[in-house]
Design an enzyme around this catalytic site. Sequence first.
Site, PDB file in Angstrom:
ATOM      1  N   GLU A  25     -52.219  -0.082  -4.924  1.00  0.00           N
ATOM      2  CA  GLU A  25     -52.661   0.219  -6.290  1.00  0.00           C
ATOM      3  C   GLU A  25     -51.544   1.045  -6.894  1.00  0.00           C
ATOM      4  O   GLU A  25     -51.520   2.261  -6.762  1.00  0.00           O
ATOM      5  CB  GLU A  25     -53.999   0.962  -6.263  1.00  0.00           C
ATOM      6  CG  GLU A  25     -54.701   0.905  -7.600  1.00  0.00           C
ATOM      7  CD  GLU A  25     -54.206   1.963  -8.560  1.00  0.00           C
ATOM      8  OE1 GLU A  25     -53.108   1.763  -9.149  1.00  0.00           O
ATOM      9  OE2 GLU A  25     -54.911   2.967  -8.713  1.00  0.00           O
ATOM     10  N   GLU A  39     -44.484   5.573 -13.774  1.00  0.00           N
ATOM     11  CA  GLU A  39     -44.495   6.009 -12.364  1.00  0.00           C
ATOM     12  C   GLU A  39     -43.539   5.194 -11.498  1.00  0.00           C
ATOM     13  O   GLU A  39     -43.134   5.639 -10.426  1.00  0.00           O
ATOM     14  CB  GLU A  39     -45.893   5.933 -11.713  1.00  0.00           C
ATOM     15  CG  GLU A  39     -46.925   6.829 -12.329  1.00  0.00           C
ATOM     16  CD  GLU A  39     -48.244   6.811 -11.546  1.00  0.00           C
ATOM     17  OE1 GLU A  39     -48.219   6.721 -10.313  1.00  0.00           O
ATOM     18  OE2 GLU A  39     -49.300   6.890 -12.202  1.00  0.00           O
TER      19      GLU A  39
END
Lengths: 362, 362
Positions: free
Chosen positions: B120, B129
């Site tokens: 995930e 990110e």
Amino acid sequence: HPPKCTEYDTAYFQSYSHLGIHEEMLKDQVRTETYRKAIIQHQKYISGKVVMDVGCGTGILSIFCARVGARKVYAVEASDIAAQASEVVRANNLSDQIIVLHGRVEDAVIEEKVDVIISEWMGYMLLYESMLSSVIFARDRWLKPGGLILPSHASLYMAPITHSDRYHESIDFWRDVYGIDMSAMLPLAKQCAFEEPSVETITGENVLTWPCVVKYVDCYTVTVEELESVTAQYKFTSMMRAPLHGFAFWFDVEFNGPMTFPGKDRMQYNGSSYSDFQTNSNQSRKKPKSDELVTLSTAPEDAPTHWQQTVLYFFDPIDVEQDEVIAGRVTLTQSKENARFLNIHLEYCVGGRCFIKESVMR
Amino acid sequence: HPPKCTEYDTAYFQSYSHLGIHEEMLKDQVRTETYRKAIIQHQKYISGKVVMDVGCGTGILSIFCARVGARKVYAVEASDIAAQASEVVRANNLSDQIIVLHGRVEDAVIEEKVDVIISEWMGYMLLYESMLSSVIFARDRWLKPGGLILPSHASLYMAPITHSDRYHESIDFWRDVYGIDMSAMLPLAKQCAFEEPSVETITGENVLTWPCVVKYVDCYTVTVEELESVTAQYKFTSMMRAPLHGFAFWFDVEFNGPMTFPGKDRMQYNGSSYSDFQTNSNQSRKKPKSDELVTLSTAPEDAPTHWQQTVLYFFDPIDVEQDEVIAGRVTLTQSKENARFLNIHLEYCVGGRCFIKESVMR
């Protein structure tokens, strides 16, 4: 001599240069409308007079004062939002009445005494941020004898609470996560959720009994020294059988005219409960009729404010019976490292067992 | 050779050592239940096989895989939450199946190839990110030929939006604050509210027309280089007359079996609208029947997730007519300073006027 400006003070002022914090305060209608109401109610003390607004932010309280006829308002603001406050004053054609001073009130140069000091200095748990010290500094330096301080009085309350929903959501959640036992997370979960004071909105239904007063502040007489460490003993009698999850703290402030109080009558904390306290104080106090007294309350039973309530949760709940006594002591101390932080030492005894919880509001 | 671990990476991993972020992700039922559903649907690829979970967090996906019969799961986690994941695995008697490895996947020592990689990895705007790079690293190093990657495909969408309520609340508010003109705050208010991307939940009613695809990712073939900078041209035709306040971004990910796609058919972005795109892709694509394809969507018309949507607001709205064209280009680039940040360069042209907005997701 002004106290020195530490790096923590600088960071603190910096935090008030962001617009969001002012937006939140302005949009808190309970806060802003209560101040406006108090200013209108005290118009006779303000009109034609000299006012100082300690920490004026966007300048709203100064403008309220100007609008009820203040002759001059010194609007003192240490953060950079002072630049915007100046522009707002100019845009509203109030430059003749309002003088925005960008700097600490402790460093301000003001060549006259003032009739009124107004300030919205209250932090979480009333004392967080330690901004009241700046109001005291201004009072001792510039307030005329018999002058007005708004707000005039403040009370910090505490009460034991039960809040199973919150405990289930943050703690019990880990016992069964999509069918997986994540109890291994419990120590970390308790620490993350409940090590530090939690600013959140609770309701009157969470409160187990009447609150007690941790600290009563008379803004006319309070000293900086007396705020460095505040201790109160408490003794509650739970009005119901419930798991005790912690203690909630909240405050209210009153906007009284000058010298309504004969002295420090209400300052001696005598360990009595809230209801006793109210009874006692109502007897000894020349209180205006309740429809006259303007009060800004952040109590759980009143309309929510941006201060919400501050809750100290235990890691594990304690079952209490109806009429069971919950007693102990709480001490709030300005952190030695950063006076704007609050060290909280909480002792509580229930059913013959005593506990200590140390936490820091930062 | 593994990429070096920068101080930004260390700070990034540190942020995942706090329990709150895992609690938020686990409590996002759309996210967690969709992964569980996808794992159950792919049981035949997982049962008896070796799985790698890239960034396992609390270990939930690894446990889901173990529960459908994975022979071995390498659960790799760089942050300190790995310690709790280990304990959870042990408490659930899964230590024989799940091996928690505390460290970066780039530094992991795993002596065998794996059949399945699950992760995930999606951030705000999909690419924030930059965790997908770690999945690519794991894929190239350990995934067997013909192995399964879950999720298998991801799409980042954008669409023009109108959101007068939000604009009024954050901007117009200052025009009249308790009867005071605080327009002087407007430049600061616009900067504070709209300079950076805003993560918030909008609804389908805010969206002016069908979205377009900014980036389509095939997790089997995507390269790290291709993620360093992503550019898309877009051309929208507003379906209504409204003030255009900005653009919203969201994503979905699909959980397909291995090699469902013949190749990179869907990767060429051709500037067509979402509806054209869907038509094209449906023609060229061996898509499972829609009741078989598990998709995790963060679109405004679907149930909210913790990713919400990401909105780039303009400082000033632009009035658009029905059928008016909104065209331009957007480029998302990993920040040179910190590859986990995202630089966003947005060009937009409406009614013959063109604008540029630069922002950083940090």
